[in-house]
Design a protein around this motif. Structure first.
Motif, mmCIF file in Angstrom:
data_model
loop_
_atom_site.group_PDB
_atom_site.id
_atom_site.type_symbol
_atom_site.label_atom_id
_atom_site.label_comp_id
_atom_site.label_asym_id
_atom_site.label_seq_id
_atom_site.Cartn_x
_atom_site.Cartn_y
_atom_site.Cartn_z
ATOM 1 N N GLU A 123 12.506 91.455 45.349
ATOM 2 C CA GLU A 123 12.578 90.845 44.152
ATOM 3 C C GLU A 123 13.873 91.397 43.093
ATOM 4 O O GLU A 123 14.085 92.615 43.256
ATOM 5 N N PRO A 124 14.735 90.422 42.745
ATOM 6 C CA PRO A 124 15.628 91.090 41.903
ATOM 7 C C PRO A 124 15.293 92.181 40.680
ATOM 8 O O PRO A 124 14.427 91.854 40.279
ATOM 9 N N GLN A 125 16.300 93.038 40.263
ATOM 10 C CA GLN A 125 16.081 93.624 39.139
ATOM 11 C C GLN A 125 14.806 94.747 39.338
ATOM 12 O O GLN A 125 14.361 94.997 38.213
ATOM 13 N N LYS A 126 14.352 94.981 40.628
ATOM 14 C CA LYS A 126 13.404 96.010 40.711
ATOM 15 C C LYS A 126 13.634 96.900 41.575
ATOM 16 O O LYS A 126 14.135 96.822 42.783
ATOM 17 N N ILE A 127 14.119 98.056 41.042
ATOM 18 C CA ILE A 127 14.646 99.352 41.822
ATOM 19 C C ILE A 127 13.904 99.603 42.844
ATOM 20 O O ILE A 127 14.218 99.839 44.166
ATOM 21 N N SER A 128 12.486 99.498 42.955
ATOM 22 C CA SER A 128 11.569 99.716 43.960
ATOM 23 C C SER A 128 11.742 98.818 45.184
ATOM 24 O O SER A 128 11.243 99.175 46.280
ATOM 25 N N GLY A 129 12.085 97.778 45.068
ATOM 26 C CA GLY A 129 12.357 96.845 46.059
ATOM 27 C C GLY A 129 13.825 96.994 46.775
ATOM 28 O O GLY A 129 13.940 96.774 47.843
ATOM 29 N N MET A 130 14.807 97.311 45.802
ATOM 30 C CA MET A 130 16.207 97.505 46.475
ATOM 31 C C MET A 130 16.258 98.878 46.927
ATOM 32 O O MET A 130 17.055 99.092 48.133
ATOM 33 N N LEU A 131 15.744 99.860 46.476
ATOM 34 C CA LEU A 131 15.772 101.360 47.299
ATOM 35 C C LEU A 131 14.417 101.530 47.811
ATOM 36 O O LEU A 131 13.463 101.670 46.864
ATOM 37 N N ARG A 132 14.443 101.900 48.962
ATOM 38 C CA ARG A 132 13.153 102.396 49.473
ATOM 39 C C ARG A 132 12.950 103.724 49.776
ATOM 40 O O ARG A 132 13.921 104.625 49.514
ATOM 41 N N ASP A 133 11.868 104.259 49.976
ATOM 42 C CA ASP A 133 11.455 105.716 50.298
ATOM 43 C C ASP A 133 11.697 106.243 51.771
ATOM 44 O O ASP A 133 11.178 107.180 51.783
ATOM 45 N N MET A 134 12.012 105.345 52.584
ATOM 46 C CA MET A 134 12.312 105.820 53.871
ATOM 47 C C MET A 134 13.477 104.970 54.557
ATOM 48 O O MET A 134 13.503 103.775 54.494
ATOM 49 N N TYR A 135 14.550 105.715 55.077
ATOM 50 C CA TYR A 135 15.572 105.147 55.878
ATOM 51 C C TYR A 135 15.648 105.522 57.276
ATOM 52 O O TYR A 135 15.488 106.656 57.523
ATOM 53 N N MET A 136 16.078 104.716 58.199
ATOM 54 C CA MET A 136 16.302 105.049 59.607
ATOM 55 C C MET A 136 17.611 105.072 59.768
ATOM 56 O O MET A 136 18.409 104.346 59.759
ATOM 57 N N LEU A 137 18.286 106.315 60.280
ATOM 58 C CA LEU A 137 19.545 106.567 60.541
ATOM 59 C C LEU A 137 19.971 106.970 61.810
ATOM 60 O O LEU A 137 20.807 108.003 62.169
ATOM 61 N N GLU A 138 19.215 106.467 62.825
ATOM 62 C CA GLU A 138 19.187 106.738 64.114
ATOM 63 C C GLU A 138 20.766 106.525 64.954
ATOM 64 O O GLU A 138 21.334 107.327 65.719
ATOM 65 N N PHE A 139 21.327 105.548 64.150
ATOM 66 C CA PHE A 139 22.624 105.180 64.595
ATOM 67 C C PHE A 139 23.831 106.407 64.345
ATOM 68 O O PHE A 139 24.995 106.380 64.791
ATOM 69 N N LEU A 140 23.591 107.450 63.546
ATOM 70 C CA LEU A 140 24.525 108.283 63.215
ATOM 71 C C LEU A 140 24.723 109.367 64.315
ATOM 72 O O LEU A 140 25.752 110.125 64.535
ATOM 73 N N ASP A 141 23.444 109.342 65.374
ATOM 74 C CA ASP A 141 23.814 110.262 66.588
ATOM 75 C C ASP A 141 24.205 111.732 66.280
ATOM 76 O O ASP A 141 25.269 112.004 66.629
ATOM 77 N N LEU A 142 23.473 112.372 65.206
ATOM 78 C CA LEU A 142 23.790 113.413 64.839
ATOM 79 C C LEU A 142 23.392 114.842 65.628
ATOM 80 O O LEU A 142 22.445 114.608 66.433
ATOM 81 N N PRO A 143 24.489 115.790 65.750
ATOM 82 C CA PRO A 143 24.052 116.932 66.764
ATOM 83 C C PRO A 143 22.971 117.660 65.988
ATOM 84 O O PRO A 143 22.848 117.740 64.869
ATOM 85 N N GLU A 144 22.417 118.659 66.762
ATOM 86 C CA GLU A 144 21.328 119.538 66.223
ATOM 87 C C GLU A 144 21.833 120.945 66.597
ATOM 88 O O GLU A 144 22.127 121.258 67.548
#
Length: 298
Positions: A123-144
């Protein structure tokens, strides 16, 4: 075609061998025609049977490509999940590969776990809908192990995939975005503009758990952006502190007295199994049911 084959399967016992004969007949009569393989005709039957009782979805189904519709039919379980992905794919103009990635990464389950419900195409104009509290960034392929610099550079190298995960209304403004307050220089890790929210979105990257002091820094950034960067017609700036983990109690305490619009979001560098996400959802629903029953008894 799907309706015809479905009806024949019921009335005349049509199976896959008959559908194969139908496909061969069509291809012999119309050489070079595409989309009428036996497998595809069987999918048309499946498509018809999935949505025949939901005419309200007809416009959404037409807005999506056949490949998108097939991904949704084959990879989702219930009507609510199908409706969610139909709306999302239509809104974001997803190609089949992009939609498949969102379904495979459990986007629907993550939205439910984040907000307790699936919004209708965000829904527009609702921050909680536009920004979530979990994102998947597996495509970054970060080293450890990795540093905040590595995280930021990996995002910049994979900006297209990053924006796919965050949403296509995000427009990239800059990295290490410079703001000056008095005689001091400060730098926002990543700055975006959100078309639907019509505001700047500042992202502060962290490679550790969320700490309360991160809020003060973000509040300062947002105040500087609103005073010196925001255009008169734009809404107040929004912040996102993107960290590896976030304790819900610490987040709640930190946000309770903040006047700024800031989200504390976690990111994962490895995909979480959809089965695990669904188990968490089941636990969430069970807890909600128990609380409802207890409240009724009281």
């Amino acid at each position: 075609m799907g309706e015809y084959v479905s009806n024949k399967a019921v009335s005349d016992g049509w199976g896959k061998s008959t559908v194969k004969a139908l496909s061969d007949y069509i291809l012999s009569k119309e050489p070079g025609i595409r989309g009428y393989s036996s497998q595809n005709i069987w999918r048309m039957k499946q498509f018809y049977e999935t949505y025949r009782d939901h005419p309200e979805l007809s416009s959404l189904l037409r807005e999506n490509t056949w490949s998108n519709n097939m991904h949704i039919v084959s990879k989702t379980k219930d009507y609510a999940e199908k409706k969610f992905y139909l709306e999302l794919a239509s809104k974001e103009k997803y190609q089949a590969r992009e939609l498949a990635r969102q379904i495979d990464s459990g986007y629907y389950e993550r939205i439910l776990l984040s907000n307790g419900k699936a919004p209708s195409a965000l829904e527009p104009q609702k921050i909680s809908g536009m920004l979530r509290d979990m994102y998947m960034l597996e495509f970054l392929d970060l080293p450890e192990p990795y540093k905040e610099f590595d995280l930021k550079k990996a995002i910049l190298r994979n900006m297209k995939k990053f924006l796919l995960e965050f949403g296509r209304d995000f427009l990239f403004v800059g990295e290490e975005y410079h703001v000056q307050v008095g005689n001091n220089d400060y730098y926002v890790d990543l700055l975006f503009y959100h078309r639907e929210l019509q505001c700047l979105v500042a992202i502060d990257l962290k490679i550790d758990d969320f700490k309360p002091e991160y809020m003060g820094k973000m509040d300062f950034y947002l105040e500087a952006l609103d005073r010196d960067v925001k255009k008169p017609h734009e809404n107040p700036s929004v912040g996102m502190i993107l960290c590896k983990n976030a304790d819900t109690d610490v987040v709640e305490y930190s946000l309770s007295r903040s006047l700024s619009q800031t989200m504390i979001s976690e990111y994962k560098t490895k995909l979480i199994s959809k089965d695990v996400l669904r188990e968490k959802l089941a636990e969430l629903y069970n807890i909600a049911e128990e609380e409802s029953e207890n409240s009724q008894q009281c």
